[in-house]
Structure formats: structure tokens, C-alpha cells
Scaffold this motif. Structure first.
Motif, short mmCIF file in Angstrom:
data_model
loop_
_atom_site.label_atom_id
_atom_site.label_comp_id
_atom_site.label_asym_id
_atom_site.label_seq_id
_atom_site.Cartn_x
_atom_site.Cartn_y
_atom_site.Cartn_z
N UNK A 108 9.07 0.48 11.95
CA UNK A 108 8.74 -0.81 12.01
C UNK A 108 7.29 -1.26 12.53
N UNK A 109 6.44 -0.28 12.66
CA UNK A 109 5.23 -0.48 13.17
C UNK A 109 4.21 -0.16 12.09
N UNK A 110 3.75 -1.02 11.60
CA UNK A 110 2.69 -0.83 10.46
C UNK A 110 1.27 -0.51 10.81
N UNK A 111 0.97 -0.64 12.08
CA UNK A 111 -0.35 -0.70 12.40
C UNK A 111 -0.91 0.88 12.17
N UNK A 112 -2.02 0.95 11.60
CA UNK A 112 -2.41 2.30 11.45
C UNK A 112 -1.94 3.00 10.07
N UNK A 113 -1.25 2.25 9.40
CA UNK A 113 -0.72 2.83 7.97
C UNK A 113 0.51 3.34 7.99
N UNK A 161 7.58 2.41 -5.24
CA UNK A 161 7.73 1.09 -5.58
C UNK A 161 8.63 0.48 -4.73
N UNK A 162 8.43 -0.93 -4.84
CA UNK A 162 9.41 -1.86 -4.11
C UNK A 162 9.89 -3.04 -4.80
N UNK A 163 11.07 -3.62 -4.42
CA UNK A 163 11.44 -4.68 -5.25
C UNK A 163 11.57 -5.80 -3.93
N UNK A 181 0.76 -1.15 -0.03
CA UNK A 181 0.09 0.19 0.08
C UNK A 181 0.96 1.33 -0.06
N UNK A 182 0.73 2.45 -0.79
CA UNK A 182 1.47 3.39 -1.15
C UNK A 182 0.51 4.49 -0.61
N UNK A 183 1.53 5.44 0.00
CA UNK A 183 0.96 6.82 0.50
C UNK A 183 1.62 8.18 -0.03
N UNK A 184 1.18 9.14 -0.16
CA UNK A 184 1.75 10.15 -0.72
C UNK A 184 1.46 11.52 -0.06
#
Length: 122
Positions: free
Chosen positions: A98-103, A69-71, A55-58
Motif C-alpha cells: 500500500x505504500x508506493x513511496x520509494x518505488x 501491465x494493468x487495466x 511505472x514498472x519494475x522487473x
């Protein structure tokens, strides 16, 4: 977590650059983001990606010009920057949360940083 950026440089207005950030020293899903710090301005988040789901954010001002993007195989995140403007001139930093909770748009939570790569647009 170690982050190593590359891909900065000097470009004329209207040109493009692709920044790369190679990450190591972590397991699982994390958030990775790109920040920039222009002379005399505060560091600001520009784009981010959740490495697990992609998921991407801008930040609103860069939607449509910058693409993150990522590889996964290379543990590398990229940011393609198009139609560059002189006001894009800044030091660009890769960062990790390191914490992805919440975006991944919680820019204040990023606490691992690369050394930065300079982008100059003239």
C-alpha cells in the motif's frame, strides 16, 4: 485488500502464459507485484507496477521475457510470460504494497497476498 489470481497452467517450454490478478478493497495508488516460489526455493519478486503512474519494475533475470501491465478500469494487473522455461515452474503469487513511496521494487514490503496460481513448464 483482496487479490485473486488466475491464468496459471501447464505449458511446454517456449510457450506463453498470461497471469491475471484482480484487486479490490483499496483506494488510491498502490504497488502490485508478482512473486514466484519454486519448490525448495525462497519466494522471489519478479515484476511490479505502480498503479498510479504505471511505472514498472522487473527482476534483472526476467527483463525482456515477462511484462507486467494493468487495466485500471478493472483493477486488474497482468503478467505476460513469454519463452517460458522449465525453471519458471513455480507457484506465482500476486501481492500488494500500500505504500508506493520509494518505488515498488521493495519486495520485502508486500504484505497482501493472493492464493497463488501454479505455472508448470515442461
Amino acid at each position: 485488500v483482496q487479490l485473486v489470481e488466475s491464468g496459471g497452467g501447464s505449458v511446454q517450454a517456449g510457450g506463453s502464459l498470461r497471469l491475471s490478478c484482480a484487486a479490490s478493497g483499496y483506494t488510491g495508488r498502490i504497488c502490485m507485484g508478482w512473486f514466484r516460489e519454486a519448490p525448495g526455493k525462497e519466494r522471489e519478486g519478479v515484476a511490479a507496477i505502480s498503479t498510479g503512474l504505471g511505472i514498472t519494475y522487473y527482476v534483472d533475470s526476467e527483463k525482456g521475457r515477462f511484462t507486467i501491465s494493468q487495466d485500471k478500469a478493472k483493477n486488474t494487473v497482468y503478467m505476460q510470460m513469454n519463452t517460458l522455461k522449465p525453471e519458471d515452474t513455480a507457484m506465482y503469487y500476486c501481492a500488494a504494497d500500500l505504500y508506493v513511496s520509494g518505488g515498488c521494487q521493495k519486495w520485502w514490503e508486500y504484505n497482501y497476498w493472493g492464493q497463488g496460481t501454479q505455472v508448470t513448464v515442461s
